[in-house]
Scaffold this motif. Structure first.
Motif, PDB file in Angstrom:
ATOM      1  N   ASP A  14      37.971  21.361  15.085  1.00 17.13           N
ATOM      2  CA  ASP A  14      37.662  20.126  15.806  1.00 17.13           C
ATOM      3  C   ASP A  14      36.242  20.165  16.358  1.00 17.13           C
ATOM      4  O   ASP A  14      35.495  19.175  16.266  1.00 17.13           O
ATOM      5  N   GLU A  15      35.844  21.298  16.919  1.00 16.62           N
ATOM      6  CA  GLU A  15      34.486  21.441  17.448  1.00 16.62           C
ATOM      7  C   GLU A  15      33.463  21.371  16.318  1.00 16.62           C
ATOM      8  O   GLU A  15      32.417  20.724  16.449  1.00 16.62           O
ATOM      9  N   VAL A  16      33.756  22.025  15.201  1.00 13.97           N
ATOM     10  CA  VAL A  16      32.850  22.022  14.051  1.00 13.97           C
ATOM     11  C   VAL A  16      32.636  20.611  13.521  1.00 13.97           C
ATOM     12  O   VAL A  16      31.509  20.185  13.251  1.00 13.97           O
ATOM     13  N   MET A  17      33.700  19.853  13.390  1.00 13.81           N
ATOM     14  CA  MET A  17      33.580  18.489  12.891  1.00 13.81           C
ATOM     15  C   MET A  17      32.813  17.607  13.872  1.00 13.81           C
ATOM     16  O   MET A  17      32.049  16.718  13.464  1.00 13.81           O
ATOM     17  N   GLN A  18      32.986  17.844  15.150  1.00 16.38           N
ATOM     18  CA  GLN A  18      32.244  17.087  16.155  1.00 16.38           C
ATOM     19  C   GLN A  18      30.759  17.394  16.072  1.00 16.38           C
ATOM     20  O   GLN A  18      29.912  16.486  16.149  1.00 16.38           O
ATOM     21  N   ILE A  19      30.416  18.659  15.911  1.00 16.40           N
ATOM     22  CA  ILE A  19      29.009  19.055  15.775  1.00 16.40           C
ATOM     23  C   ILE A  19      28.392  18.384  14.546  1.00 16.40           C
ATOM     24  O   ILE A  19      27.288  17.844  14.597  1.00 16.40           O
ATOM     25  N   LEU A  20      29.119  18.418  13.435  1.00 16.76           N
ATOM     26  CA  LEU A  20      28.609  17.814  12.210  1.00 16.76           C
ATOM     27  C   LEU A  20      28.443  16.305  12.348  1.00 16.76           C
ATOM     28  O   LEU A  20      27.452  15.735  11.868  1.00 16.76           O
ATOM     29  N   SER A  21      29.391  15.650  12.996  1.00 17.63           N
ATOM     30  CA  SER A  21      29.313  14.203  13.144  1.00 17.63           C
ATOM     31  C   SER A  21      28.109  13.779  13.970  1.00 17.63           C
ATOM     32  O   SER A  21      27.580  12.670  13.803  1.00 17.63           O
ATOM     33  N   GLN A  22      27.633  14.670  14.836  1.00 12.13           N
ATOM     34  CA  GLN A  22      26.456  14.380  15.643  1.00 12.13           C
ATOM     35  C   GLN A  22      25.162  14.749  14.929  1.00 12.13           C
ATOM     36  O   GLN A  22      24.137  14.071  15.085  1.00 12.13           O
ATOM     37  N   ALA A  23      25.197  15.816  14.106  1.00 14.12           N
ATOM     38  CA  ALA A  23      23.969  16.330  13.490  1.00 14.12           C
ATOM     39  C   ALA A  23      23.645  15.717  12.140  1.00 14.12           C
ATOM     40  O   ALA A  23      22.476  15.524  11.790  1.00 14.12           O
ATOM     41  N   PRO A  25      24.009  12.652  10.657  1.00 12.14           N
ATOM     42  CA  PRO A  25      23.377  11.339  10.440  1.00 12.14           C
ATOM     43  C   PRO A  25      21.855  11.372  10.384  1.00 12.14           C
ATOM     44  O   PRO A  25      21.232  10.420   9.906  1.00 12.14           O
ATOM     45  N   ALA A  26      21.240  12.459  10.842  1.00 11.12           N
ATOM     46  CA  ALA A  26      19.782  12.565  10.790  1.00 11.12           C
ATOM     47  C   ALA A  26      19.266  12.811   9.376  1.00 11.12           C
ATOM     48  O   ALA A  26      18.068  12.659   9.117  1.00 11.12           O
ATOM     49  N   PHE A  27      20.157  13.164   8.458  1.00  4.29           N
ATOM     50  CA  PHE A  27      19.762  13.479   7.086  1.00  4.29           C
ATOM     51  C   PHE A  27      20.118  12.332   6.142  1.00  4.29           C
ATOM     52  O   PHE A  27      20.911  11.450   6.472  1.00  4.29           O
ATOM     53  N   THR A  28      19.510  12.354   4.951  1.00  7.02           N
ATOM     54  CA  THR A  28      19.855  11.389   3.917  1.00  7.02           C
ATOM     55  C   THR A  28      21.335  11.508   3.586  1.00  7.02           C
ATOM     56  O   THR A  28      21.854  12.603   3.399  1.00  7.02           O
ATOM     57  N   GLN A  29      22.006  10.373   3.509  1.00  5.99           N
ATOM     58  CA  GLN A  29      23.447  10.365   3.305  1.00  5.99           C
ATOM     59  C   GLN A  29      23.807  10.423   1.822  1.00  5.99           C
ATOM     60  O   GLN A  29      23.009  10.068   0.954  1.00  5.99           O
ATOM     61  N   PRO A  30      25.027  10.860   1.504  1.00  2.25           N
ATOM     62  CA  PRO A  30      25.479  10.911   0.113  1.00  2.25           C
ATOM     63  C   PRO A  30      25.462   9.527  -0.533  1.00  2.25           C
ATOM     64  O   PRO A  30      25.450   8.500   0.139  1.00  2.25           O
ATOM     65  N   LEU A  31      25.499   9.525  -1.853  1.00  2.00           N
ATOM     66  CA  LEU A  31      25.348   8.308  -2.642  1.00  2.00           C
ATOM     67  C   LEU A  31      26.279   7.185  -2.205  1.00  2.00           C
ATOM     68  O   LEU A  31      25.841   6.053  -1.983  1.00  2.00           O
ATOM     69  N   ILE A  32      27.568   7.445  -2.106  1.00  2.45           N
ATOM     70  CA  ILE A  32      28.528   6.389  -1.798  1.00  2.45           C
ATOM     71  C   ILE A  32      28.223   5.759  -0.456  1.00  2.45           C
ATOM     72  O   ILE A  32      28.328   4.536  -0.279  1.00  2.45           O
ATOM     73  N   THR A 194      26.513  16.197   3.011  1.00  2.00           N
ATOM     74  CA  THR A 194      25.218  16.121   3.691  1.00  2.00           C
ATOM     75  C   THR A 194      24.746  17.505   4.117  1.00  2.00           C
ATOM     76  O   THR A 194      23.578  17.867   3.923  1.00  2.00           O
ATOM     77  N   LEU A 195      25.644  18.288   4.697  1.00  2.00           N
ATOM     78  CA  LEU A 195      25.294  19.659   5.102  1.00  2.00           C
ATOM     79  C   LEU A 195      24.896  20.489   3.900  1.00  2.00           C
ATOM     80  O   LEU A 195      23.895  21.232   3.946  1.00  2.00           O
ATOM     81  N   GLY A 196      25.641  20.384   2.810  1.00  3.39           N
ATOM     82  CA  GLY A 196      25.368  21.187   1.617  1.00  3.39           C
ATOM     83  C   GLY A 196      24.086  20.822   0.926  1.00  3.39           C
ATOM     84  O   GLY A 196      23.382  21.685   0.381  1.00  3.39           O
ATOM     85  N   GLN A 197      23.734  19.543   0.920  1.00  2.00           N
ATOM     86  CA  GLN A 197      22.512  19.106   0.254  1.00  2.00           C
ATOM     87  C   GLN A 197      21.262  19.449   1.048  1.00  2.00           C
ATOM     88  O   GLN A 197      20.185  19.608   0.472  1.00  2.00           O
ATOM     89  N   ASN A 198      21.407  19.605   2.360  1.00  2.00           N
ATOM     90  CA  ASN A 198      20.233  19.786   3.202  1.00  2.00           C
ATOM     91  C   ASN A 198      20.097  21.162   3.854  1.00  2.00           C
ATOM     92  O   ASN A 198      18.983  21.606   4.114  1.00  2.00           O
ATOM     93  N   ILE A 199      21.197  21.839   4.115  1.00  2.00           N
ATOM     94  CA  ILE A 199      21.139  23.109   4.846  1.00  2.00           C
ATOM     95  C   ILE A 199      21.932  24.214   4.155  1.00  2.00           C
ATOM     96  O   ILE A 199      21.391  25.290   3.872  1.00  2.00           O
ATOM     97  N   CYS A 200      23.206  23.975   3.890  1.00  2.00           N
ATOM     98  CA  CYS A 200      24.090  25.029   3.382  1.00  2.00           C
ATOM     99  C   CYS A 200      24.048  25.062   1.855  1.00  2.00           C
ATOM    100  O   CYS A 200      25.026  24.757   1.173  1.00  2.00           O
ATOM    101  N   HIS A 201      22.885  25.454   1.323  1.00  2.00           N
ATOM    102  CA  HIS A 201      22.666  25.466  -0.120  1.00  2.00           C
ATOM    103  C   HIS A 201      23.508  26.555  -0.799  1.00  2.00           C
ATOM    104  O   HIS A 201      23.923  27.520  -0.153  1.00  2.00           O
TER     105      HIS A 201
END
Length: 225
Positions: A14-23, A25-32, A194-201
């Protein structure tokens, strides 16, 4: 089938998903998500996801609107014919094979479903060229129904966290359906893509700037930045 307990039963999902939901949106979003809510019809999502397979989102983001500007319904797409459709979606990967599958899908949608895209996972999986990733994305993004779209990013990252221990995306989906709280089923794909495309390669992830560094077990990570 009874699944074992998750590898990290105390993982703070739950904490991890909350962190991601806040962080994220600053990156380019997936195609869909780039398509916008008003353009996310189930048919567009289905076709765009097929086009994106083994193709970079940056290319699909150019090709999909080009196609939809000409045809964005099963009837109009089928009327194009396979050769014209292949021209419109070039140069996505395997464009001729995808054109053939999309034409076949359109014929089935018209014949069996009156031109509508089915909302059920099993019915979607019967369509040519449609796997679990594509079917789940139509279910979740197209209809807002419960489902977990597991692509290579979701598979890699949830296993890297140590939250699941699975050898394939399909096995990861099965594990997540057992472990993941239902409120996270739909958003997990967008956030982890979003995380995988920008940070967690896949190789050399940027762990030094990852907002989840303290929670990640870094399973399988040999080199990072």
């Amino acid at each position: 089938m009874t699944l074992p307990a998750p590898p990290r039963p105390d993982f703070p999902i739950d904490e991890v998903m909350q962190i991601l939901s806040q962080a994220m949106p600053a990156f380019t979003q997936p195609l869909i998500d780039q398509m916008g809510d008003e353009r996310q019809t189930p048919f567009r999502i289905l076709v765009a996801t097929i086009l994106s397979l083994r193709t970079k989102d940056t290319l699909t983001a150019v090709v999909a609107p080009r196609l939809f500007g000409v045809a964005d319904t099963p009837e109009a797409t089928l009327a194009l014919g396979e050769d014209r459709l292949a021209e419109l979606i070039y140069p996505v990967g395997f464009y001729r094979t995808k054109a053939r599958s999309i034409v076949q899908i359109c014929a089935i949608l018209i014949d069996r479903y009156g031109g509508a895209v089915p909302s059920g996972l099993d019915a979607l999986l019967e369509l040519p060229g449609v796997g679990r990733k594509t079917a789940n994305l139509v279910v979740t993004a197209g209809y807002g129904l419960p489902g977990i779209c597991v692509d290579i990013h979701v598979h890699r990252i949830t296993n890297r966290w140590g939250y699941v221990a699975a050898k394939s995306p399909d096995a990861t989906e099965l594990a997540l359906r057992a472990y993941l709280p239902r409120q996270h089923w739909i958003p997990i794909n967008n956030l982890l893509v979003t995380l995988g495309q920008n940070i967690c390669h896949p190789t050399s992830p940027r762990c030094s700037v990852c907002p989840l560094a303290e929670h990640c077990a870094r399973v399988g990570v040999v080199r990072s930045r």
